[in-house]
Scaffold this active site. Sequence first.
Site, PDB file in Angstrom:
ATOM      1  CG  ASN A  12      -1.824   1.142   1.341  1.00  0.00           C
ATOM      2  OD1 ASN A  12      -1.391   2.268   1.118  1.00  0.00           O
ATOM      3  ND2 ASN A  12      -3.064   0.914   1.697  1.00  0.00           N
ATOM      4  CG  HIS A  15       0.820   6.318   4.755  1.00  0.00           C
ATOM      5  ND1 HIS A  15      -0.069   7.324   5.072  1.00  0.00           N
ATOM      6  CD2 HIS A  15       0.228   5.164   5.137  1.00  0.00           C
ATOM      7  CE1 HIS A  15      -1.139   6.790   5.654  1.00  0.00           C
ATOM      8  NE2 HIS A  15      -0.993   5.483   5.692  1.00  0.00           N
ATOM      9  CG  HIS A  48      -8.129   4.288   1.137  1.00  0.00           C
ATOM     10  ND1 HIS A  48      -8.270   4.159   2.493  1.00  0.00           N
ATOM     11  CD2 HIS A  48      -9.353   4.683   0.686  1.00  0.00           C
ATOM     12  CE1 HIS A  48      -9.509   4.434   2.853  1.00  0.00           C
ATOM     13  NE2 HIS A  48     -10.182   4.774   1.777  1.00  0.00           N
ATOM     14  NE  ARG A  50      -9.351   8.610   4.592  1.00  0.00           N
ATOM     15  CZ  ARG A  50      -9.596   7.739   5.576  1.00  0.00           C
ATOM     16  NH1 ARG A  50      -8.822   6.686   5.748  1.00  0.00           N
ATOM     17  NH2 ARG A  50     -10.603   7.930   6.397  1.00  0.00           N
ATOM     18  NE  ARG A  54      -7.447  11.517   5.784  1.00  0.00           N
ATOM     19  CZ  ARG A  54      -7.996  10.890   6.839  1.00  0.00           C
ATOM     20  NH1 ARG A  54      -7.287   9.994   7.499  1.00  0.00           N
ATOM     21  NH2 ARG A  54      -9.216  11.166   7.231  1.00  0.00           N
ATOM     22  CG  HIS A  55      -3.568   8.944   1.726  1.00  0.00           C
ATOM     23  ND1 HIS A  55      -4.417   8.255   0.910  1.00  0.00           N
ATOM     24  CD2 HIS A  55      -3.797   8.486   2.984  1.00  0.00           C
ATOM     25  CE1 HIS A  55      -5.123   7.415   1.643  1.00  0.00           C
ATOM     26  NE2 HIS A  55      -4.786   7.538   2.916  1.00  0.00           N
ATOM     27  CD  GLU A  75      -7.586   0.184   1.272  1.00  0.00           C
ATOM     28  OE1 GLU A  75      -8.002   1.050   2.052  1.00  0.00           O
ATOM     29  OE2 GLU A  75      -6.507  -0.391   1.414  1.00  0.00           O
ATOM     30  CB  THR A 106      -9.589   1.841   7.327  1.00  0.00           C
ATOM     31  OG1 THR A 106      -9.145   2.591   6.194  1.00  0.00           O
ATOM     32  CG2 THR A 106     -10.972   1.303   7.066  1.00  0.00           C
ATOM     33  CD  GLU A 156      -7.219  -6.142   2.973  1.00  0.00           C
ATOM     34  OE1 GLU A 156      -7.294  -6.071   1.725  1.00  0.00           O
ATOM     35  OE2 GLU A 156      -6.483  -5.409   3.657  1.00  0.00           O
ATOM     36  CG  HIS A 199      -5.469  -1.559   9.305  1.00  0.00           C
ATOM     37  ND1 HIS A 199      -5.007  -0.902  10.411  1.00  0.00           N
ATOM     38  CD2 HIS A 199      -6.003  -0.613   8.504  1.00  0.00           C
ATOM     39  CE1 HIS A 199      -5.273   0.383  10.290  1.00  0.00           C
ATOM     40  NE2 HIS A 199      -5.861   0.594   9.140  1.00  0.00           N
ATOM     41  N   GLY A 221       1.102  -1.372   4.350  1.00  0.00           N
ATOM     42  CA  GLY A 221       1.487  -0.047   3.893  1.00  0.00           C
ATOM     43  C   GLY A 221       2.333   0.749   4.861  1.00  0.00           C
ATOM     44  CG  HIS A 222       1.877   3.737   8.754  1.00  0.00           C
ATOM     45  ND1 HIS A 222       2.467   3.510   9.975  1.00  0.00           N
ATOM     46  CD2 HIS A 222       1.903   5.074   8.566  1.00  0.00           C
ATOM     47  CE1 HIS A 222       2.814   4.665  10.508  1.00  0.00           C
ATOM     48  NE2 HIS A 222       2.481   5.629   9.672  1.00  0.00           N
TER      49      HIS A 222
HETATM   50  N1  PXP Z   1      -5.900  -3.019   3.964  1.00  0.00           N
HETATM   51  C1  PXP Z   1      -6.850  -2.064   4.040  1.00  0.00           C
HETATM   52  C2  PXP Z   1      -8.221  -2.400   3.562  1.00  0.00           C
HETATM   53  C3  PXP Z   1      -6.545  -0.770   4.527  1.00  0.00           C
HETATM   54  O1  PXP Z   1      -7.514   0.157   4.610  1.00  0.00           O
HETATM   55  C4  PXP Z   1      -5.224  -0.478   4.878  1.00  0.00           C
HETATM   56  C5  PXP Z   1      -4.865   0.903   5.327  1.00  0.00           C
HETATM   57  O2  PXP Z   1      -5.079   1.800   4.289  1.00  0.00           O
HETATM   58  C6  PXP Z   1      -4.262  -1.496   4.774  1.00  0.00           C
HETATM   59  C7  PXP Z   1      -4.635  -2.758   4.339  1.00  0.00           C
HETATM   60  C8  PXP Z   1      -2.841  -1.268   5.125  1.00  0.00           C
HETATM   61  O3  PXP Z   1      -2.717  -0.937   6.476  1.00  0.00           O
HETATM   62  P1  PXP Z   1      -1.337  -0.412   7.023  1.00  0.00           P
HETATM   63  O4  PXP Z   1      -1.049   0.870   6.317  1.00  0.00           O
HETATM   64  O5  PXP Z   1      -1.575  -0.243   8.475  1.00  0.00           O
HETATM   65  O6  PXP Z   1      -0.307  -1.469   6.714  1.00  0.00           O
END
Ligand code: PXP
Length: 251
Positions: A12, A15, A48, A50, A54-55, A75, A106, A156, A199, A221-222
């Site tokens: 993801n 960021h 994603h 949004r 925002r990103h 997303e 989320t 998911e 997540h 992602g993050h």
């Molecule tokens: N999966 C979904 C559906 C999400 O909304 C997110 C966050 O945007 C992620 C995975 C990835 O989460 P993280 O950035 O915490 O790894």
Amino acid sequence: MNSFGKLRLGVNIDHVATLRNARGTVWPDPLRAALLAEAAGADGITAHLREDRRHIRDADMAALKAGLGIPLNFECAATDEMQAIVLAIRPHAVCLVPEKREERTTEGGLDVAGDEARLAPFIAPLRAAGCRVSMFIGHDPRQIEASARIGAAVVELHTGHYSDLHAEGRLDEAAIELQALQRGAALAHALGLEVHAGHGLTYDNVAPIAAIPQVMELNIGHFLIGEAVFLGLEDAIAEMRHRMTQARRGS
Ligand code: PXP
């Protein structure tokens, strides 16, 4: 390798766009990050869009779709605006998530069971356009069963609560949450759904999730984008992949 097959890694890149938008510049470029992730062995890219942009922005989604050789997982919230954008871009997959303007990320899963009558017709044109539709949900069996009923291809499972408990050192509670995720994955698979998870996943907490046999894809992602500051994106992805593979092999 477990008999369910290879575990895919979706990276993801939201960021990277967060960092870009912090200064109102055009760098760092999310597409460049996505192409590096692809070169480093990512199986897909998740982004994603949004409601508040925002990103990731609309132009990023179009650039990702045009530039990537690996699947794009788009997303978004289940709104008419997002449906129209998805139908114009036609990504490989669409992951529907709940969205609240004030949240930092989320926070919970989608209430598919409570919104079945709206979501079934909402996803129909997305399916007809050839997108694999995924529901981002908690492990509650009612949400999993409702996702199967409305014709989603994928669920998911939200690993955010498990990740938070793990990070706070509440390991007994994390283990209970993990068991619920394991049961959810088994139920979803039995209902014919492909199972993904994501997540809050990090090097430290990914192994038990990667080891759930029915889970076919992790979206991360993050943590990876943060780790890329220290290691570079390619090495950060390679290390995550290594940990996923080891967990999958049971070592
Ligand atoms: N999966 C979904 C559906 C999400 O909304 C997110 C966050 O945007 C992620 C995975 C990835 O989460 P993280 O950035 O915490 O790894």
